[in-house]
Design an enzyme around this catalytic site. Sequence first.
Site, PDB file in Angstrom:
ATOM      1  N   GLY A 165       0.845  -1.193   0.000  1.00  0.00           N
ATOM      2  CA  GLY A 165       0.000   0.000   0.000  1.00  0.00           C
ATOM      3  C   GLY A 165       0.876   1.237   0.000  1.00  0.00           C
ATOM      4  CG  HIS A 166       4.378   1.287   0.572  1.00  0.00           C
ATOM      5  ND1 HIS A 166       4.100   0.574   1.708  1.00  0.00           N
ATOM      6  CD2 HIS A 166       5.342   0.592  -0.054  1.00  0.00           C
ATOM      7  CE1 HIS A 166       4.861  -0.477   1.771  1.00  0.00           C
ATOM      8  NE2 HIS A 166       5.622  -0.501   0.712  1.00  0.00           N
TER       9      HIS A 166
END
Length: 141
Positions: free
Chosen positions: A58-59
């Site tokens: 999630g990045h």
Amino acid sequence: MSFELNKKSVFDCTVFELPKISNRAGNITAINNTSELPFNVERVYYLYDVPSGVNRGGHAHHALYQYLIAASGSFDIILDDGINKKIVSLNRPNYGLLITPGIWREIINFSSGSICLVLASEQYNEDDYIRTYDCFKKMKS
Ligand code: T46
């Protein structure tokens, strides 16, 4: 942000096979800097004991190249370059996924007991992370 980072796409993120040495006692796969990987390995880490249903990642990263291997079990990686998305499944220890800088990633569907082994081109640096999707989209535009 450099033009290079901006233009990285999910199609630059490829799965490739590693050599496997097999005998009656099982298998060995060795990874040598620069011959199997397109970067020098500065860090090794691994994700394990991931609870059922939990996602990681999630990045995106500014500069980091990484090579992910399902050393045990399986998981899926969602790759996103701001325009295109693709999902890659890893489930064999002699295959791995190269993730270039400038790619948003989420790791999902960890099987029970799975281990995600990661070879990284840089040591840990929080400043290299793009942690919000809004920032990521701005950087890619
Ligand atoms: C990625 C996926 C596959 C460290 O102190 N050193 C490290 O080398 C790493 C990777 C993390 N940490 C610390 C930073 C946080 O306090 O461990 C904590 C969890 O890190 P993070 O939320 O970044 O973990 P994941 O599993 O979401 O992401 C990691 C990598 O950070 C990332 O680059 O692609 O694994």
